[in-house]
Design an enzyme around this catalytic site. Sequence first.
Site, PDB file in Angstrom:
ATOM      1  N   GLY A  90      53.652  25.130  52.923  1.00 25.39           N
ATOM      2  CA  GLY A  90      54.741  24.394  52.278  1.00 25.39           C
ATOM      3  C   GLY A  90      54.935  23.002  52.879  1.00 25.39           C
ATOM      4  O   GLY A  90      55.403  22.086  52.199  1.00 25.39           O
ATOM      5  N   GLU A  97      52.467  20.890  51.169  1.00 20.03           N
ATOM      6  CA  GLU A  97      52.933  20.713  49.783  1.00 20.03           C
ATOM      7  C   GLU A  97      54.099  19.722  49.726  1.00 20.03           C
ATOM      8  O   GLU A  97      54.193  18.906  48.805  1.00 20.03           O
ATOM      9  CB  GLU A  97      53.343  22.076  49.210  1.00 20.03           C
ATOM     10  CG  GLU A  97      52.141  22.996  49.054  1.00 20.03           C
ATOM     11  CD  GLU A  97      52.527  24.429  48.751  1.00 20.03           C
ATOM     12  OE1 GLU A  97      53.222  25.051  49.583  1.00 20.03           O
ATOM     13  OE2 GLU A  97      52.150  24.929  47.685  1.00 20.03           O
ATOM     14  N   ALA A 119      56.246  27.308  54.805  1.00 14.57           N
ATOM     15  CA  ALA A 119      57.460  28.016  54.406  1.00 14.57           C
ATOM     16  C   ALA A 119      57.806  28.994  55.519  1.00 14.57           C
ATOM     17  O   ALA A 119      56.931  29.389  56.295  1.00 14.57           O
ATOM     18  CB  ALA A 119      57.204  28.756  53.104  1.00 14.57           C
TER      19      ALA A 119
HETATM   20  N1  COA Z   1      57.537  30.362  59.547  1.00 12.51           N
HETATM   21  C1  COA Z   1      58.401  30.818  60.465  1.00 12.51           C
HETATM   22  N2  COA Z   1      58.273  30.568  61.774  1.00 12.51           N
HETATM   23  C2  COA Z   1      57.227  29.810  62.150  1.00 12.51           C
HETATM   24  C3  COA Z   1      56.284  29.293  61.238  1.00 12.51           C
HETATM   25  C4  COA Z   1      56.490  29.590  59.866  1.00 12.51           C
HETATM   26  N3  COA Z   1      55.670  29.116  58.927  1.00 12.51           N
HETATM   27  N4  COA Z   1      55.354  28.585  61.910  1.00 12.51           N
HETATM   28  C5  COA Z   1      55.702  28.659  63.204  1.00 12.51           C
HETATM   29  N5  COA Z   1      56.817  29.386  63.349  1.00 12.51           N
HETATM   30  C6  COA Z   1      57.513  29.735  64.583  1.00 12.51           C
HETATM   31  C7  COA Z   1      56.764  30.783  65.367  1.00 12.51           C
HETATM   32  O1  COA Z   1      57.062  32.079  64.870  1.00 12.51           O
HETATM   33  C8  COA Z   1      57.291  30.561  66.755  1.00 12.51           C
HETATM   34  O2  COA Z   1      58.554  31.131  66.873  1.00 12.51           O
HETATM   35  P1  COA Z   1      58.912  32.073  68.173  1.00 12.51           P
HETATM   36  O3  COA Z   1      58.822  31.096  69.319  1.00 12.51           O
HETATM   37  O4  COA Z   1      60.305  32.533  67.860  1.00 12.51           O
HETATM   38  O5  COA Z   1      57.865  33.137  68.207  1.00 12.51           O
HETATM   39  C9  COA Z   1      57.471  29.044  66.809  1.00 12.51           C
HETATM   40  O6  COA Z   1      57.535  28.605  65.452  1.00 12.51           O
HETATM   41  C10 COA Z   1      56.316  28.304  67.459  1.00 12.51           C
HETATM   42  O7  COA Z   1      55.126  28.709  66.817  1.00 12.51           O
HETATM   43  P2  COA Z   1      53.839  29.278  67.603  1.00 12.51           P
HETATM   44  O8  COA Z   1      53.033  30.083  66.631  1.00 12.51           O
HETATM   45  O9  COA Z   1      54.256  29.971  68.862  1.00 12.51           O
HETATM   46  O10 COA Z   1      53.116  27.896  67.963  1.00 12.51           O
HETATM   47  P3  COA Z   1      51.571  27.654  68.205  1.00 12.51           P
HETATM   48  O11 COA Z   1      51.482  26.252  68.711  1.00 12.51           O
HETATM   49  O12 COA Z   1      50.968  28.754  68.994  1.00 12.51           O
HETATM   50  O13 COA Z   1      50.883  27.727  66.719  1.00 12.51           O
HETATM   51  C11 COA Z   1      50.738  27.270  64.360  1.00 12.51           C
HETATM   52  C12 COA Z   1      51.228  26.804  65.752  1.00 12.51           C
HETATM   53  C13 COA Z   1      51.251  26.263  63.332  1.00 12.51           C
HETATM   54  C14 COA Z   1      49.187  27.334  64.326  1.00 12.51           C
HETATM   55  C15 COA Z   1      51.289  28.686  64.061  1.00 12.51           C
HETATM   56  O14 COA Z   1      52.693  28.667  64.309  1.00 12.51           O
HETATM   57  C16 COA Z   1      51.098  29.143  62.635  1.00 12.51           C
HETATM   58  O15 COA Z   1      49.995  29.558  62.268  1.00 12.51           O
HETATM   59  N6  COA Z   1      52.174  29.105  61.801  1.00 12.51           N
HETATM   60  C17 COA Z   1      52.143  29.602  60.455  1.00 12.51           C
HETATM   61  C18 COA Z   1      51.383  28.679  59.543  1.00 12.51           C
HETATM   62  C19 COA Z   1      51.371  29.229  58.131  1.00 12.51           C
HETATM   63  O16 COA Z   1      50.822  30.267  57.847  1.00 12.51           O
HETATM   64  N7  COA Z   1      51.989  28.487  57.215  1.00 12.51           N
HETATM   65  C20 COA Z   1      52.022  28.830  55.825  1.00 12.51           C
HETATM   66  C21 COA Z   1      53.267  29.582  55.525  1.00 12.51           C
HETATM   67  S1  COA Z   1      53.346  29.968  53.778  1.00 12.51           S
END
Ligand code: COA
Length: 258
Positions: A109, A112, A65
């Site tokens: 999400g 899910e 999400a």
């Molecule tokens: N919501 C909003 N933005 C998100 C996102 C999310 N769930 N997941 C990734 N993004 C965005 C990041 O903020 C980033 O944006 P920016 O470039 O403007 O900073 C972009 O997507 C790329 O993500 P980044 O974290 O830089 O990539 P990465 O390869 O280093 O890491 C993940 C990838 C998936 C490990 C990491 O993005 C992450 O942990 N995301 C959240 C996962 C999460 O908690 N999901 C459950 C949500 S309820």
Amino acid sequence: MAYETLIVEVEDYVSLIRLNRPDALNALNSKLMKELSAALQAANRDDNVRVIVVTGSEKAFAAGADVREMSEKSFTDVYFDNLFGVESEIIARVRKPIIAAVSGYCLGGGCELAMLCDFIIAADTAKFGQPEINLGIVAGMGGTQRLTRFVGKSKSMDMHLTGRFMDAAEAERCGLVSRVFPAKDLMAEVMKIAQKIVEKSLLSSMAVKECVNRAQETSLAEGLLFERRMFHAMFATEDQKEGMAAFLEKRQPQFRDK
Ligand code: COA
């Protein structure tokens, strides 16, 4: 219809719905969820669609999400909006088969959403997880319920409590995904699988979906009765006569969804 957060194509009776928010790893914001539920309803109504495929990019099916959108919301905001409630119920009510084709991150999400589809085909790069606990929340679009039904209590607790990611091999071993392909072959293989289903009677594939879902949603006795009555009902169709005649005449069936 044009969408901002999706790319939708219909070809050979398959609706391919691609989540398209590359800058946010396809994070599910309210716009995307509204568009996705509308696209799925449209596919469900479209006579040129017999199977639906939901996919993301090579890097991410969906990384969860949208945390940016959710971060400032209060309990009353999300409670009154019924955040994710409306869309997830619409998706769960789609009657045509939906395949999730998952590459890369499939988290929160995203995981899910994949589980709301009927089955998951994964690339060997897929990573599944329910990391909501790291954000100080819990899953809210079915994760604690559906993941537990897919993989059992112990692994579901492990995933939700630690927030760790599971790779494609582990996901296949524990029954979360049905098959795994090398990332470069994923979409071609998924489209072959979709075509196999396209060839069947739509009456049968919709009935299969209803019956298998009963296995998750009711007691065994109720599920068995539902399946038996559905099995009986198929004998009222022309496709049952055609399917059985074709078998006996050693030819391919010509189903007409009648
Ligand atoms: N919501 C909003 N933005 C998100 C996102 C999310 N769930 N997941 C990734 N993004 C965005 C990041 O903020 C980033 O944006 P920016 O470039 O403007 O900073 C972009 O997507 C790329 O993500 P980044 O974290 O830089 O990539 P990465 O390869 O280093 O890491 C993940 C990838 C998936 C490990 C990491 O993005 C992450 O942990 N995301 C959240 C996962 C999460 O908690 N999901 C459950 C949500 S309820």
